[in-house]
Scaffold this active site. Structure first.
Site, PDB file in Angstrom:
ATOM      1  N   GLU A 179       2.601  -0.545  -0.763  1.00 57.18           N
ATOM      2  CA  GLU A 179       2.511   0.312   0.413  1.00 57.18           C
ATOM      3  C   GLU A 179       3.854   0.964   0.727  1.00 57.18           C
ATOM      4  OE1 GLU A 179       0.944  -2.134   3.619  1.00 57.18           O
ATOM      5  OE2 GLU A 179       0.125  -3.513   2.116  1.00 57.18           O
ATOM      6  N   HIS A 208      -1.391   1.990   3.482  1.00 54.71           N
ATOM      7  CA  HIS A 208      -1.743   0.653   2.991  1.00 54.71           C
ATOM      8  C   HIS A 208      -2.530   0.763   1.683  1.00 54.71           C
ATOM      9  CE1 HIS A 208      -2.989  -3.477   2.991  1.00 54.71           C
ATOM     10  NE2 HIS A 208      -2.732  -3.696   4.278  1.00 54.71           N
TER      11      HIS A 208
END
Length: 314
Positions: free
Chosen positions: A290, A193
């Site tokens: 991501e 992330h």
């Protein structure tokens, strides 16, 4: 080439409750790992970070630097020159009780919402150091996460996650290896992330044209399916979109004068995110790009799944 082999095992907990409460107390006065060689010459330094959490600083012979926390196995800084290319949110806490909000958090064994807590448990679990190396001036460190009473309370499987981080002159590379050490198969989803420092009004991503999209705006529970038609994708407002079958190299213009190559192997999908006004204090200062595995990985006993990411800046 000089190699160090070390293991830093944090205290074993007897219940999932203890693993989540007052983590910071476990680090107070804790003796840090010691090695026989001068780790500073290897570009690997272990010490205390914010909240007294164990932190590793990597410094290459070329002058680049990275920082990572064993809590969450989270890279929180990547500097080339004096510029930090990653972003940690101002509301991030370093108390060992909540995931670190920023840098490169792990989403494992679940990306997003699902039967367990949001994004799984790897980002708020204690990782350990299992190996350190230096290759031609580039420091390398490998972290490990294994199942524990805390993880088994949510996901009742035995596993090993190895996370290898390499810092070079202009790049930060990671390798994530998940091994099924159980006697039964399991499935997982995962992502890195990554938060990048950015001027959101000028930030854009290239390389997503033609991807199938799952747009979570306005309803995250009912994403709208589509196809990306744009050559260059921007962040004009709230953005939360999954790109299935993404290219193995994307290019982020962070709006601050940098073009960052995001190259990968075996991360088949990508996610773009910016919270816009739902995070008014800082949304203008970062974007997330991501690498992700949105579909289930089905892993038989003794089998492994490996994916790599390389972030590079010119």
């Amino acid at each position: 080439m000089v190699a160090i082999s070390m293991t830093w095992s944090l205290p074993t907990l007897t219940s999932s409750k203890l693993s989540r409460v007052n983590r910071s107390r476990r680090y107070s006065g804790m003796a840090f790992a010691t090695v026989n060689k001068d780790t500073a010459t290897l570009g690997v330094r272990i010490g205390e970070g914010l909240g007294n959490l164990p932190k590793v600083v990597l410094t290459s012979s070329h002058g680049s630097e990275a920082e990572l926390y064993l809590y969450g196995g989270c890279v929180t800084s990547w500097k080339v020159g004096s510029k930090d290319l990653l972003f940690v949110r101002p509301d991030a806490v370093f108390n060992g009780q909540k995931p670190i909000s920023g840098g490169i958090p792990h989403c494992f064994p679940q990306f997003g919402p699902g039967p367990m807590q949001q994004h799984g448990f790897a980002r708020n679990s204690d990782w350990s150091i299992v190996d350190s190396d230096n290759v031609d001036g580039s420091p390398v460190i490998t972290l490990e996460l294994k199942d524990s009473p805390y993880s088994r309370a949510m996901w009742d499987y035995s596993f090993q996650a190895l996370y290898k981080i390499t810092l070079d002159k202009n790049s930060l590379s990671t390798e994530l290896k998940i091994t099924n050490t159980d006697k039964k198969p399991f499935s997982f989803t995962t992502a890195l992330h990554t938060y990048f420092s950015a001027a959101v009004s000028g930030a854009s991503v290239k390389g997503l044209k033609g991807c199938k999209t799952l747009n979570k705006d306005p309803d995250p529970k009912n994403p709208i399916e589509g196809t990306e038609e744009r050559d260059i994708v921007t962040y004009p407002g709230f953005v939360d979109c999954v790109y299935l079958g993404a290219a193995n190299e994307l290019y982020l213009d962070n709006g601050l004068g940098d073009i960052i190559s995001i190259k990968n192997t075996n991360w088949p999908d990508a996610v773009l995110w910016n919270p816009h006004l739902t995070m008014e204090a800082c949304y203008k200062d970062f974007v997330c790009v991501e690498n992700a595995q949105i579909g289930n990985v089905d892993l038989e006993p003794e089998k492994s799944w490996v994916a790599t990411q390389q972030l590079s800046v010119g």
